[in-house]
Design an enzyme around this catalytic site. Structure first.
Site, PDB file in Angstrom:
ATOM      1  CD  GLN A   1     -37.732  15.851  26.201  1.00  0.00           C
ATOM      2  OE1 GLN A   1     -37.204  16.651  26.101  1.00  0.00           O
ATOM      3  NE2 GLN A   1     -37.812  15.011  27.332  1.00  0.00           N
TER       4      GLN A   1
ATOM      5  CG  PHE B   1     -30.527  15.953  26.580  1.00  0.00           C
ATOM      6  CD1 PHE B   1     -30.218  14.659  26.937  1.00  0.00           C
ATOM      7  CD2 PHE B   1     -30.090  16.453  25.327  1.00  0.00           C
ATOM      8  CE1 PHE B   1     -29.237  14.085  26.061  1.00  0.00           C
ATOM      9  CE2 PHE B   1     -29.100  15.858  24.541  1.00  0.00           C
ATOM     10  CZ  PHE B   1     -28.832  14.664  25.008  1.00  0.00           C
TER      11      PHE B   1
ATOM     12  CD  GLU C   1     -41.222  17.324  30.820  1.00  0.00           C
ATOM     13  OE1 GLU C   1     -42.349  17.070  31.595  1.00  0.00           O
ATOM     14  OE2 GLU C   1     -40.076  17.095  30.996  1.00  0.00           O
TER      15      GLU C   1
ATOM     16  NE  ARG D   1     -38.399  13.872  39.548  1.00  0.00           N
ATOM     17  CZ  ARG D   1     -38.661  12.585  39.303  1.00  0.00           C
ATOM     18  NH1 ARG D   1     -37.701  11.733  39.950  1.00  0.00           N
ATOM     19  NH2 ARG D   1     -39.857  12.091  39.251  1.00  0.00           N
TER      20      ARG D   1
ATOM     21  NE  ARG E   1     -29.455  11.489  30.634  1.00  0.00           N
ATOM     22  CZ  ARG E   1     -28.837  10.920  29.697  1.00  0.00           C
ATOM     23  NH1 ARG E   1     -27.895  11.548  29.054  1.00  0.00           N
ATOM     24  NH2 ARG E   1     -28.811   9.632  29.865  1.00  0.00           N
TER      25      ARG E   1
ATOM     26  CG  PHE F   1     -37.763  17.253  36.298  1.00  0.00           C
ATOM     27  CD1 PHE F   1     -38.092  17.781  35.142  1.00  0.00           C
ATOM     28  CD2 PHE F   1     -38.684  17.167  37.226  1.00  0.00           C
ATOM     29  CE1 PHE F   1     -39.441  18.385  34.923  1.00  0.00           C
ATOM     30  CE2 PHE F   1     -39.823  17.812  37.227  1.00  0.00           C
ATOM     31  CZ  PHE F   1     -40.287  18.664  35.861  1.00  0.00           C
TER      32      PHE F   1
ATOM     33  CB  ALA G   1     -40.272  11.700  34.993  1.00  0.00           C
TER      34      ALA G   1
ATOM     35  CD  GLU H   1     -35.102  12.417  34.797  1.00  0.00           C
ATOM     36  OE1 GLU H   1     -35.343  13.420  34.769  1.00  0.00           O
ATOM     37  OE2 GLU H   1     -35.808  11.498  35.461  1.00  0.00           O
TER      38      GLU H   1
END
Length: 774
Positions: free
Chosen positions: A208, A239, A243, A321, A353, A355, A522, A723
């Protein structure tokens, strides 16, 4: 130019339900993933040798049997890395290969390179390692008790939560445990490294974040970034698991390819993938909520302890988050929110997904569920009473004002269309006459912030090439993992140039084309890259308009682009015809585009600011049926309404909502991660880890998009869909809790933890029965 017929009055390529750009290839099985790329002559295959201890030191590894195994060409350890032995995305605490210290079962110690994939895997298991065991923390509770963290604790305060709690007429308090989740992408981690001249390296990688892979590989090889080219045409799912954690695989393959000067492919088998890689963070909560007799919340005190794993990875942004989503859709005037990233001797947990957003929001929903049952009221009434609303109740705990709060009308629309009130009465009537089978019904809302909570990541670039035949090639920094970002960006470009979508093609995401890109994460992929591609296409459009306007003595502003034609003074000219003539006139027919999200700011010390570009909203109603003797259950019906703004592609967006709902339901109900007493993940294969299947989908599944237009200047006023919908199946979890509560005539708050597997449901039923006993 020859005149053409006039264009129709209304034409658009955005806002239409186009198929996914690779749909036909997916169906035919001809879509090319990294492992499908034809292997070059001399390609070797790699496998990782993994630690068998959760926390230990080692002084030497006996690799004699590994090197003597059939087909083995080389075995490389930390000392063989020419550059930097680290693949941590933020903090450099994550070695590619362990060097004297292992911190979880499954940590890579070395890489074996052999003639075949099977020979490499067999050889990797033959190493003899002399470990000296060290104490290990295997749970977030143990880490928290020892004050062992990968990062300093975080705290967000607004108002005086302690005083308001002390003054509150009523209080709800308790603990909650929510498990992690394996990303379970269909295509596992894989990288194919191909040496180039002068120690350059081309890496085909399922990732990703190609730019981060470029940086990690360059640092590991000890070369400059311009010598590393990372490419990703598509992933078979990501997902969040690809990343940051694709870096290990890319680096290991590249190190081996650089050492041997031969192409090396490193493809993880499912068991190894699950043992090595991090998952969604599990959370442990302690909460206290003050409220009045009507159910309005007055203060919230919440402590969240995360299982970070052995290194920081992305735990800091995940915890941030989570804190920023504790409010979900509710105005909270006085809060004291804390997050602790517990250092455990398990896989280093990472993006997934949502986060951290789902974990943050679940706690307040659990408390509201408690409040409603304690007051003998419908939980939906308590939720609506606490919604963000008019001025004075429209600012988040971190200080961002809501400019587009549509949660009340959205929920009201779904309440009516789902016949929520009537079905709730029907469920109660059913339960009154059914001693074994019990129904539960719940409706939950979602408010989710869109943007990276690290400001500099909110940027994107794109290239658009128009060829002399009128066809268009687009390249941008986003990566396709099945979510349809390429389709949406193609639609944006086609719409901007006024041509049919069939004339536009996307090429593989490539660090040699668009540099310094952010991760596709994100929920920002289409927002950022769509805007960048639009900017590039608009420059070409402006050049073409100026060119043809000068030919006909009109202003460039008067030229319209639609349906594959340019309309000039009432006369239509084919797009390809104009392009060909513009080329002969030496008009530039390619352009780059760039976009940076405006208006974002964040103070990490005070945890205040304007971290999100906008909010996406949604709500869901779930109806379940449980067997109180076995704990088994079935989702009977789900009604979902989601705010996609002015959708770029309704079909893709609805598909994303459906997929997110089922994936989130799996996290909350069936997907249990288990470690044994030695710290080994025992649920590391499809045989032991239970993702939802088609039989878990409800027979009656109603998904619709809310009629709305983003007030923020997003790409065509659309909203993100990646998300936020994952929070919608909160409704399933609370429907299960509602069904369990019926066993005690809805008077007892069931102590239900997630995932609500059958055993957990039975434990909760027994607790309610015991508390209800005379």
């Amino acid at each position: 130019m020859n005149s053409r017929t006039e264009l129709p009055g209304v034409w658009a390529e955005v806002g239409r339900s186009h198929p996914h750009e690779s749909a036909m290839l997916h169906v035919l099985g001809s879509a090319t993933y990294v492992d499908d790329v034809a292997e070059l002559h001399g390609t070797l295959h790699a496998a990782l040798g993994l630690s068998q201890q959760a926390h230990a030191t080692f002084t030497a590894i006996d690799l004699a049997a590994v090197k003597a195994s059939a087909g083995v060409v080389a075995v490389l350890v930390a000392a063989d890395i020419p550059g930097f032995n680290d693949c941590g995305p933020i903090i450099h605490d994550d070695p590619i290969f362990a060097d004297g210290l292992v911190q979880y079962v499954g940590q890579p110690l070395f890489v074996v390179v052999a003639d075949t994939h099977d020979n490499a895997r067999r050889a990797a298991r033959l190493a003899q390692v002399d470990y000296t065991a060290l104490p290990a923390h295997l749970t977030p509770e143990a880490a928290h008790a020892a004050q062992s963290y990968v990062l300093p604790p975080m705290r967000l305060q607004r108002g005086d939560a302690a005083a308001r709690l002390a003054q509150a007429p009523r209080r709800a308090s308790g603990t909650l445990s929510v498990g992690g989740q394996e990303q379970f992408y269909l295509e596992g981690q894989v990288a194919y490294a191909i040496p180039q001249e002068e120690r350059a390296m081309r890496v085909l990688c399922s990732t990703q974040h190609p730019s981060e892979m470029q940086h990690v590989v360059a640092h590991a090889l000890g070369v400059l970034a311009h010598r590393v080219n990372v490419e990703c045409r598509r992933m078979g799912g990501g997902f969040g698991g690809k990343e940051s954690q694709s870096a290990l695989w890319a680096a290991a393959a590249a190190i081996a390819a650089d050492k041997l000067q031969r192409p090396v492919k490193l493809r993880a088998d499912r068991d190894d993938d699950m043992l090595v890689t991090g998952k969604r963070h599990c959370f442990r909560y302690t909460y206290e909520v003050g409220y009045d007799d009507t159910g309005r919340i007055l203060a919230v005190k919440l402590e969240m302890v995360l299982r970070a794993g052995y290194s920081a990875d992305l735990s800091g942004p995940v915890a941030t988050r989570a804190i920023c989503h504790v409010d979900n859709a509710y105005y909270l005037s006085d809060v004291d929110l804390r997050a602790f990233c517990g250092k455990t001797n398990t896989q280093s947990n990472t993006a997934f997904r949502g986060f951290g957003g789902p974990q943050g929001a679940l706690a307040i929903e659990y408390a509201i569920d408690d409040i409603a049952r304690t007051l003998g009221m419908d939980a939906l009434d308590i939720r609506q009473r606490n919604f963000y609303a008019e001025a004075g109740r429209d600012v988040t705990p971190y200080g961002q004002q809501l400019d587009d709060n549509v949660i009340a009308p959205l929920v009201a629309e779904l309440e009516a269309s789902s016949e929520y009130r009537q079905r709730r009465h029907a469920a109660h009537a059913f339960n009154a006459t059914s001693p074994i089978l019990k129904k539960g019904l719940a409706m939950t809302p979602v408010k989710f912030g869109i943007a990276f909570n690290v400001n500099h990541l909110n940027q994107a670039g794109a290239l658009v090439h128009v060829y002399v035949d009128g066809s268009v090639l687009v390249n941008h920094g986003g990566t396709e993992m099945g979510q349809g970002i390429h389709t949406k960006v193609m639609q944006v470009v086609a719409h901007e140039l006024g041509i049919p979508l069939a004339q536009v093609r996307i090429s593989a995401t490539d660090t040699a084309k668009v540099a310094n890109t952010s991760a596709t994460a994100a929920s920002t992929g289409a927002d950022l890259n769509g805007k960048a591609a639009q900017a590039a296409a608009r420059q070409i459009r402006d050049r073409l308009a100026a060119f043809i306007a000068s030919q006909h003595g009109v202003s460039a502003d008067s030229v319209d682009f639609a349906d594959g034609k340019l309309l000039v003074a009432g006369v239509a000219f084919p797009f390809a015809e104009v392009v060909a003539k513009a080329y002969l006139a030496r008009v530039q027919l390619w352009s780059d585009g760039f976009y940076a999200t405006p208006g974002l700011h964040w103070d990490s010390a005070s945890m205040t600011g304007h971290p999100f570009s906008y909010f996406a909203y949604g709500a869901a109603v779930a109806e379940v049926l449980i067997d109180t003797l076995t704990g088994e259950w079935k989702l009977l019906r789900a009604d979902v309404l989601y705010d996609a703004g002015q959708s770029l592609n309704p079909a893709i967006d609805i598909g994303q909502v459906e997929g997110a709902f089922i994936q989130g339901m799996g996290w909350l109900t069936t997907e249990e991660l288990c470690w044994n007493k030695d710290g080994k993940l025992t649920t590391h294969a499809p045989s032991t880890y239970k993702i939802p299947t088609v039989s878990d989908c409800p027979d009656d599944f109603r998904v619709a998009l809310f009629d709305n237009r983003n007030v923020t200047d997003s790409i065509h006023r659309s909203k993100a869909v990646g998300e936020p919908p994952l929070l919608l199946p909160f409704s399933v979890f609370f429907a299960l809790r509602d069904a369990v509560a019926s066993v005690g005539d809805y008077r007892i708050n069931p102590p239900l933890n997630a995932p609500a597997i059958s055993e957990e449901i039975l434990k909760s039923i027994e607790a309610v029965q015991l508390a209800s006993a005379p």
